[in-house]
Design an enzyme around this catalytic site. Structure first.
Site, short mmCIF file in Angstrom:
data_model
loop_
_atom_site.label_atom_id
_atom_site.label_comp_id
_atom_site.label_asym_id
_atom_site.label_seq_id
_atom_site.Cartn_x
_atom_site.Cartn_y
_atom_site.Cartn_z
N ASN A 1 32.49 30.00 30.56
CA ASN A 1 32.88 31.32 30.07
C ASN A 1 33.24 31.29 28.59
OD1 ASN A 1 32.44 32.80 32.39
ND2 ASN A 1 34.49 32.42 33.20
N ASP B 1 40.05 32.55 34.00
CA ASP B 1 38.92 31.76 34.48
C ASP B 1 38.25 31.09 33.29
OD1 ASP B 1 37.18 30.74 36.41
OD2 ASP B 1 35.81 32.43 36.30
N ASP C 1 33.43 37.20 30.41
CA ASP C 1 33.77 37.30 31.83
C ASP C 1 35.27 37.27 32.08
OD1 ASP C 1 33.63 37.57 34.51
OD2 ASP C 1 32.67 35.65 34.93
#
Length: 360
Positions: free
Chosen positions: A237, A232, A253
């Site tokens: 992030n 992701d 994350d």
């Protein structure tokens, strides 16, 4: 035509039992008591305890908080902690611990990821139905991706991350493929009546076409390796820090870390038209290939992977609708105009998958 805000529940029928809001019992007292129960009982805690300060951070899938600390008899303030409470029922303990082990492996290799704190020999803790992990707070800002030097530097760190990720495979975490991110999510949306009736046939047909094109793209690419990746890796992030001898990003994350082609972590850094994405990818790969070899057969997978993410994203919101945070954050989700936009998006992705791949 507009559906009422409770349309999803009313359309599930009598067979769907009521679902409790997953974080309804996660009160400030429950948060603080859970953390005190960990840090007060370990030598690594150093006599610290929570100060009562609880700051909710932006997170939908889990609940993430910045927690103030006090230490010593004088109750002097200490650096706050970041605590992530995992969504009940999403991951098994084994899957979460694989994420933690990957983060620790990255930190040992001096890749700028933020591993969970290991207190009392553990990184995953439980309080009632909730499982949680504790992290150091790391500051930073969104990177300036318009700067070629920043893109190249991010590429270097991604290359290092993937070099570590290639050492071994996840044993129990999910694999990103057309089934997990395409067939299953689209089937969920259709089976649970999320689309307006007049759009169901169009959506089903477009998803079928998209999945066919995705399958053909992977066949043409050949035996592309799936390995451990962030999963992701969008700019939100990546936290850019200018302090220290050398500025750069650190990755946060890893909740969606998965087995996937490495290009999954590259394409999310690209935006704009084709010429802009070509230049961006060239900069990222210039840094990336200092530390890891990139297989160019993965380039035709960029648009197929983007298409899978778009399908999965809509189903992710639908599956989380019982969580009050989701109707509040996505109030337009049940409306026909949202699904009309998703259909247009699928048509655009079908066209994009027909174009030649980027050539950095």
């Amino acid at each position: 035509m507009s559906y009422p805000s409770n349309r999803p529940d009313s359309r599930l029928g009598a067979q769907a039992p009521p679902v409790e809001a997953p974080f309804a019992d996660l009160s400030p007292d429950a948060i603080l008591n859970a953390i005190d129960g960990v840090i007060e009982g370990t030598a690594a805690g150093g006599g610290m305890r929570t100060s009562g300060q609880v700051l909710a951070l932006n997170s939908y899938e889990n609940r993430v908080f910045q927690i103030g600390l006090e230490t010593g008899q004088a109750q002097a303030p200490a650096a706050p902690l970041i605590v992530k409470f995992y969504r009940p029922g999403r991951w098994t303990d084994a899957q979460i611990l694989e994420e933690h082990a990957f983060l620790e492996e990255l930190a040992e290799a001096e890749v700028p990821a933020v591993p969970p704190l290991r207190l009392g020999g553990r990184t995953l803790y439980a309080s009632g139905k909730f499982r949680f992990a504790i992290f150091e707070r790391r500051g930073g800002r969104t990177p300036e991706l318009s700067d070629p030097a920043v893109r190249e530097r991010i590429g270097r760190f991604l290359g290092r991350l993937h070099a570590v990720g290639a050492r071994t495979d996840f044993a129990v975490r999910q694999r990103l493929d057309a089934d997990t991110f395409g067939r299953q999510p689209s089937a969920y949306l259709l089976e649970h009546g999320w689309l307006p009736p007049e759009l169901v046939a169009v959506y089903r047909g477009l998803v079928d076409q998209a999945l066919k094109e995705i399958g053909l793209a992977f066949e043409r690419a050949g035996p592309v390796r799936h390995q451990r990746v962030h999963g992701d890796c969008h700019p939100g992030n990546l936290l850019w820090n200018d302090s220290g001898a050398e500025p750069g990003p650190h990755f946060v994350d890893f909740d969606d870390s998965t087995m996937a082609p490495v290009v999954q972590d590259l394409w999310m850094l690209l935006s704009g038209d084709r010429s802009e994405m070509t230049l961006q990818l060239r900069d990222v790969l210039r840094g990336y290939e200092m530390f890891a070899q990139f297989d160019p057969r993965q380039l035709p997978l960029i648009e197929p992977l983007r298409t899978l993410r778009l399908i999965h994203y809509a189903a992710w919101i639908a599956r989380r609708w019982s969580d009050p945070a989701f109707p509040a954050a996505f109030p337009w989700f049940p409306e026909p105009r949202y699904w009309e936009a998703r259909i247009l998006e699928l048509r655009e992705q079908l066209a994009a998958m027909q174009e030649p791949p980027l050539e950095p």
